[in-house]
Design an enzyme around this catalytic site. Structure first.
Site, PDB file in Angstrom:
ATOM      1  N   GLY A  64      48.642  33.911  33.374  1.00 37.82           N
ATOM      2  CA  GLY A  64      49.366  33.920  34.636  1.00 37.82           C
ATOM      3  C   GLY A  64      48.380  33.936  35.782  1.00 37.82           C
ATOM      4  O   GLY A  64      47.226  34.353  35.617  1.00 37.82           O
TER       5      GLY A  64
ATOM      6  N   GLN B  33      45.481  35.100  44.206  1.00 36.52           N
ATOM      7  CA  GLN B  33      44.289  35.181  43.362  1.00 36.52           C
ATOM      8  C   GLN B  33      43.334  34.016  43.604  1.00 36.52           C
ATOM      9  O   GLN B  33      42.190  34.062  43.176  1.00 36.52           O
ATOM     10  CB  GLN B  33      44.675  35.234  41.882  1.00 36.52           C
ATOM     11  CG  GLN B  33      45.293  36.552  41.474  1.00 36.52           C
ATOM     12  CD  GLN B  33      45.557  36.577  39.993  1.00 36.52           C
ATOM     13  OE1 GLN B  33      46.628  36.168  39.551  1.00 36.52           O
ATOM     14  NE2 GLN B  33      44.584  37.051  39.238  1.00 36.52           N
TER      15      GLN B  33
ATOM     16  N   CYS C 287      43.348  41.035  33.860  1.00 39.30           N
ATOM     17  CA  CYS C 287      43.636  40.247  35.057  1.00 39.30           C
ATOM     18  C   CYS C 287      42.466  39.324  35.353  1.00 39.30           C
ATOM     19  O   CYS C 287      41.304  39.739  35.250  1.00 39.30           O
ATOM     20  CB  CYS C 287      43.874  41.196  36.241  1.00 39.30           C
ATOM     21  SG  CYS C 287      44.229  40.367  37.792  1.00 39.30           S
ATOM     22  N   LEU C 288      42.770  38.087  35.750  1.00 39.13           N
ATOM     23  CA  LEU C 288      41.712  37.144  36.097  1.00 39.13           C
ATOM     24  C   LEU C 288      40.891  37.626  37.289  1.00 39.13           C
ATOM     25  O   LEU C 288      39.725  37.276  37.411  1.00 39.13           O
ATOM     26  CB  LEU C 288      42.314  35.764  36.402  1.00 39.13           C
ATOM     27  CG  LEU C 288      43.073  35.095  35.257  1.00 39.13           C
ATOM     28  CD1 LEU C 288      43.667  33.769  35.726  1.00 39.13           C
ATOM     29  CD2 LEU C 288      42.177  34.897  34.052  1.00 39.13           C
TER      30      LEU C 288
ATOM     31  N   HIS D  57      53.460  41.688  36.268  1.00 35.71           N
ATOM     32  CA  HIS D  57      52.061  41.594  36.693  1.00 35.71           C
ATOM     33  C   HIS D  57      51.933  40.587  37.844  1.00 35.71           C
ATOM     34  O   HIS D  57      51.320  40.890  38.876  1.00 35.71           O
ATOM     35  CB  HIS D  57      51.186  41.170  35.502  1.00 35.71           C
ATOM     36  CG  HIS D  57      49.743  41.031  35.825  1.00 35.71           C
ATOM     37  ND1 HIS D  57      48.813  41.987  35.475  1.00 35.71           N
ATOM     38  CD2 HIS D  57      49.042  40.054  36.460  1.00 35.71           C
ATOM     39  CE1 HIS D  57      47.609  41.600  35.882  1.00 35.71           C
ATOM     40  NE2 HIS D  57      47.733  40.426  36.485  1.00 35.71           N
ATOM     41  N   GLU D  58      52.495  39.393  37.664  1.00 42.00           N
ATOM     42  CA  GLU D  58      52.371  38.346  38.687  1.00 42.00           C
ATOM     43  C   GLU D  58      53.146  38.683  39.957  1.00 42.00           C
ATOM     44  O   GLU D  58      52.652  38.465  41.063  1.00 42.00           O
ATOM     45  CB  GLU D  58      52.795  36.986  38.123  1.00 42.00           C
ATOM     46  CG  GLU D  58      51.941  36.501  36.968  1.00 42.00           C
ATOM     47  CD  GLU D  58      50.446  36.539  37.231  1.00 42.00           C
ATOM     48  OE1 GLU D  58      50.010  36.297  38.379  1.00 42.00           O
ATOM     49  OE2 GLU D  58      49.694  36.810  36.278  1.00 42.00           O
TER      50      GLU D  58
ATOM     51  N   HIS E 186      51.188  41.078  41.938  1.00 40.51           N
ATOM     52  CA  HIS E 186      50.183  40.397  42.770  1.00 40.51           C
ATOM     53  C   HIS E 186      50.796  39.931  44.080  1.00 40.51           C
ATOM     54  O   HIS E 186      50.219  40.135  45.158  1.00 40.51           O
ATOM     55  CB  HIS E 186      49.607  39.173  42.050  1.00 40.51           C
ATOM     56  CG  HIS E 186      48.448  39.460  41.171  1.00 40.51           C
ATOM     57  ND1 HIS E 186      47.279  40.030  41.626  1.00 40.51           N
ATOM     58  CD2 HIS E 186      48.270  39.239  39.853  1.00 40.51           C
ATOM     59  CE1 HIS E 186      46.433  40.147  40.618  1.00 40.51           C
ATOM     60  NE2 HIS E 186      47.012  39.689  39.523  1.00 40.51           N
TER      61      HIS E 186
END
Length: 171
Positions: free
Chosen positions: A45, A50, A88-89, A130-131, A134
């Site tokens: 995701g 991000q 997480c990225l 999670h997304e 963000h």
């Protein structure tokens, strides 16, 4: 072309995003660039902030390896507690058990502006939360114990400095 992924605690990651109002070519280009960054980083995701863009859109990965975009998402219902390992990225190489809801119902738009509703549970529900977190200006580490969050923050600040030096030297 894939965009660079922003490292936490960058301000763009801790600021709520703005709703998408233009469903034209710029959105399509952004979504395509986000997807390239997601695939390059081998994530499940990615949210627009991000990659440094404060808009309310994201890609969400299903357990079967397919992805779909969510734009202007809202969580309508939540139920049950679950804790799953999360990463997480924007917080590379850091993983921790993270509390979320087991089941969610989400309303969102696609790239044409059409509205959809979906119920998800387990891993997919975790990715949605999670997304959407963000997009609300929250990174998963903010759900962790203060000491764990502090240790991860120090690592990410060092990483930001290292990446900054690499960019300046042209690596």
């Amino acid at each position: 072309m894939a965009r660079d992924i922003v490292i936490w605690p960058h301000k763009v990651l801790t600021t709520p995003t703005q709703p998408v109002t233009d469903f034209g070519e710029n959105l399509t280009t952004l979504l395509d660039e986000m997807f390239e960054a997601l695939k390059k980083a081998e994530g499940i995701g990615i949210a627009a902030n991000q990659v440094g863009v404060p808009l309310r859109c994201s890609w969400v990965g299903r357990e079967d390896g397919t992805f779909f975009e969510i734009i202007n998402p809202q969580i309508l219902e939540r139920s049950g507690d679950v804790t799953l390992e999360e990463g997480c990225l924007s917080v590379p190489d850091q993983f921790a058990p993270t509390p979320r809801f087991h089941k969610v119902k989400v309303k969102y738009q696609d790239r044409t502006g059409a509205w959809h509703e979906v119920e998800a549970e387990g891993k997919l529900a975790h990715v949605f939360q999670h997304e959407i977190g963000h997009l609300d200006g929250q990174v998963f580490v903010e759900l962790l114990a203060p000491l764990k969050r502090s240790l991860i923050r120090e690592k990410m600040l060092k990483l930001q400095k290292t990446l900054g030096r690499r960019k300046k030297s042209g690596e």
